[in-house]
Write an enzyme that holds these catalytic residues in place. Structure first.
Site, PDB file in Angstrom:
ATOM      1  N   ASP A 124     -34.146  -0.016 -54.980  1.00 19.48           N
ATOM      2  CA  ASP A 124     -35.382   0.762 -54.986  1.00 19.48           C
ATOM      3  C   ASP A 124     -35.741   1.114 -56.415  1.00 19.48           C
ATOM      4  O   ASP A 124     -34.847   1.326 -57.248  1.00 19.48           O
ATOM      5  CB  ASP A 124     -35.213   2.042 -54.157  1.00 19.48           C
ATOM      6  CG  ASP A 124     -35.059   1.764 -52.669  1.00 19.48           C
ATOM      7  OD1 ASP A 124     -35.727   0.847 -52.162  1.00 19.48           O
ATOM      8  OD2 ASP A 124     -34.294   2.488 -52.014  1.00 19.48           O
ATOM      9  N   ASP A 142     -40.631  -2.116 -48.925  1.00 21.16           N
ATOM     10  CA  ASP A 142     -40.919  -0.911 -48.145  1.00 21.16           C
ATOM     11  C   ASP A 142     -42.430  -0.675 -48.068  1.00 21.16           C
ATOM     12  O   ASP A 142     -42.949  -0.273 -47.024  1.00 21.16           O
ATOM     13  CB  ASP A 142     -40.261   0.314 -48.781  1.00 21.16           C
ATOM     14  CG  ASP A 142     -38.747   0.222 -48.830  1.00 21.16           C
ATOM     15  OD1 ASP A 142     -38.152  -0.448 -47.965  1.00 21.16           O
ATOM     16  OD2 ASP A 142     -38.156   0.834 -49.746  1.00 21.16           O
TER      17      ASP A 142
END
Length: 167
Positions: A124, A142
């Site tokens: 991330d 995402d």
């Protein structure tokens, strides 16, 4: 806009491929540029680049467990991906909105699945925050999943109960 022939709505799988490629390229870039948990503030008190590894699911759910969750989430992602491909294949000619939504979700799922299986964690790098209040870091995969899910939700409002689309 992809259309047809014998592949029908599966031509939209190219959008999934684009999502996976952009997701993996962006993850590789930020992993190469940042050290773990380093933050580069882009918009003060709102938006930063960071590098975080997530061994759990959304919002680091089950991330603190011993590793079994990696395979559980991988199995779920594989099952969801297969379901999305079958759903995509069965769509009608006028279901372009849903096809795009499914292709985005599929691309995001595969992007994160690759990380989970190959790396053991999802990379991330996007951090949204309000001063010291942090939203969990996320990535392009995402984002694609979220946009696709919102599109599916919006489609419920675009469709009459009889199944006819609003014009």
């Amino acid at each position: 806009m992809p259309e047809a022939g014998r592949f029908g709505r599966l031509a939209w799988l190219w959008l999934s491929v684009v999502v996976v490629v952009l997701d993996q390229l962006s993850k590789a870039y930020f992993e190469g540029q940042l050290s773990l948990y380093q933050r580069i503030e882009v918009i003060p008190d709102l938006f930063s680049w960071t590098l975080a590894y997530n061994t759990g699911a959304a919002f680091s759910f089950l991330a603190d467990h011993s590793g079994w969750q990696r395979w559980l989430f991988a199995a779920i992602a594989i099952a969801v991906s297969i379901t999305l491909v079958v759903w995509l294949k069965r769509l009608g000619r006028n279901d372009t909105w849903i096809a795009i939504a499914l292709a985005l979700i599929l691309g995001g799922a595969i992007g994160n699945l690759y990380d989970r299986i190959v790396l053991g964690h999802v990379i991330d790098f996007v951090l949204v925050h309000w001063r010291e209040h942090l939203f969990p870091a996320f990535n392009l995969a995402d984002s694609a999943i979220t946009v696709g899910a919102i599109m599916l939700a919006l489609d419920m409002f675009r469709t009459k109960k009889t199944g006819e689309a609003h014009v």
